[in-house]
Design a protein around this motif. Structure first.
Motif, mmCIF file in Angstrom:
data_model
loop_
_atom_site.group_PDB
_atom_site.id
_atom_site.type_symbol
_atom_site.label_atom_id
_atom_site.label_comp_id
_atom_site.label_asym_id
_atom_site.label_seq_id
_atom_site.Cartn_x
_atom_site.Cartn_y
_atom_site.Cartn_z
ATOM 1 N N ILE A 137 30.980 77.594 72.174
ATOM 2 C CA ILE A 137 32.060 78.400 71.598
ATOM 3 C C ILE A 137 32.943 78.978 72.703
ATOM 4 C CG2 ILE A 137 32.536 80.542 70.334
ATOM 5 C CD1 ILE A 137 30.057 79.851 68.605
ATOM 6 N N ALA A 138 32.324 79.512 73.767
ATOM 7 C CA ALA A 138 33.105 80.054 74.878
ATOM 8 C C ALA A 138 33.937 78.961 75.543
ATOM 9 C CB ALA A 138 32.180 80.710 75.901
ATOM 10 N N GLY A 139 33.360 77.781 75.722
ATOM 11 C CA GLY A 139 34.110 76.663 76.304
ATOM 12 C C GLY A 139 35.283 76.251 75.432
ATOM 13 N N ALA A 140 35.088 76.246 74.107
ATOM 14 C CA ALA A 140 36.171 75.885 73.191
ATOM 15 C C ALA A 140 37.294 76.917 73.264
ATOM 16 C CB ALA A 140 35.638 75.772 71.768
ATOM 17 N N LEU A 141 36.945 78.193 73.316
ATOM 18 C CA LEU A 141 37.969 79.236 73.409
ATOM 19 C C LEU A 141 38.730 79.153 74.729
ATOM 20 C CD1 LEU A 141 36.073 82.261 71.843
ATOM 21 C CD2 LEU A 141 37.968 80.967 70.835
ATOM 22 N N TYR A 145 42.751 78.242 75.149
ATOM 23 C CA TYR A 145 43.665 79.094 75.908
ATOM 24 C C TYR A 145 44.393 78.285 76.983
ATOM 25 C CZ TYR A 145 45.421 82.790 78.898
ATOM 26 O OH TYR A 145 46.244 83.580 79.648
ATOM 27 N N LEU A 146 43.634 77.456 77.697
ATOM 28 C CA LEU A 146 44.258 76.641 78.750
ATOM 29 C C LEU A 146 45.238 75.635 78.149
ATOM 30 C CD1 LEU A 146 41.233 76.066 81.152
ATOM 31 C CD2 LEU A 146 43.197 77.567 81.499
ATOM 32 N N TRP A 147 44.931 75.073 77.007
ATOM 33 C CA TRP A 147 45.823 74.102 76.362
ATOM 34 C C TRP A 147 47.112 74.790 75.911
ATOM 35 C CZ3 TRP A 147 46.961 74.102 70.987
ATOM 36 C CH2 TRP A 147 47.754 73.031 70.564
ATOM 37 N N LYS A 148 46.972 75.999 75.364
ATOM 38 C CA LYS A 148 48.127 76.711 74.824
ATOM 39 C C LYS A 148 48.989 77.323 75.921
ATOM 40 C CE LYS A 148 49.831 79.249 71.183
ATOM 41 N NZ LYS A 148 50.876 78.631 70.447
#
Length: 160
Positions: A137-141, A145-148
């Motif tokens: 979950i932390a990796g997905a968040l 953030y990095l993608w956005k």
């Protein structure tokens, strides 16, 4: 403990020689040697011989233990071994105070039980699964953030 003074209310002496009462008496006899000895101060003998000196010794031990525990509480939020310092302060108190000795013994028992429980394969498997899920979950968040926003810090964002 039965002193024998209340035999009239509970029955005669013949009633006390039943097998249940003999096993109860033998269990009381076996419980007494395992009973704990009273807490004894670890102060030197010459300090214990003088009441005012012993009282000042206990005050000093209390203040030192309190300082170590306060430092441990501060280290819970600051860098440092907070729990180790708290237990060390409790051990300092346990040299003089029976209540601290009982709390320290209870804490040791609970820590040992928790360590044994943590070694249980089911508990370990559950902890590994929960940790893995939290990391995913932390990796997905972080990935979102990095993608956005890219590698821009949140307080440097101009356009949302």
């Amino acid at each position: 403990m039965n002193t024998g003074s209340d035999r009239g209310t509970h029955g005669s002496a013949a009633d006390e020689s039943t097998p249940e009462s003999t096993t109860a008496a033998s269990s009381e006899a076996t419980a007494e040697p395992g009973a704990q000895t009273p807490h004894v101060s670890k102060a030197p003998a010459f300090i214990k011989s003088n009441k005012s000196l012993h009282l000042s010794w206990q005050v000093g031990v209390f203040i030192i233990g309190l300082a170590v525990i306060a430092a441990g509480v501060a280290m819970l939020v600051l860098p440092g071994p907070g729990w180790v310092a708290i237990f060390a302060g409790l051990a300092i108190w346990a040299t003089e105070f029976a209540w601290a000795h009982l709390v320290l013994r209870w804490t040791k028992r609970k820590v040992t039980e928790a360590a044994q429980k943590a070694l249980d394969p089911k508990v370990r498997r559950r902890n590994i699964i929960l940790t893995s899920a939290g990391l995913v979950i932390a990796g997905a968040l972080i990935g979102f953030y990095l993608w956005k926003y890219g590698l821009v810090l949140p307080w440097d964002l101009k356009d949302q």
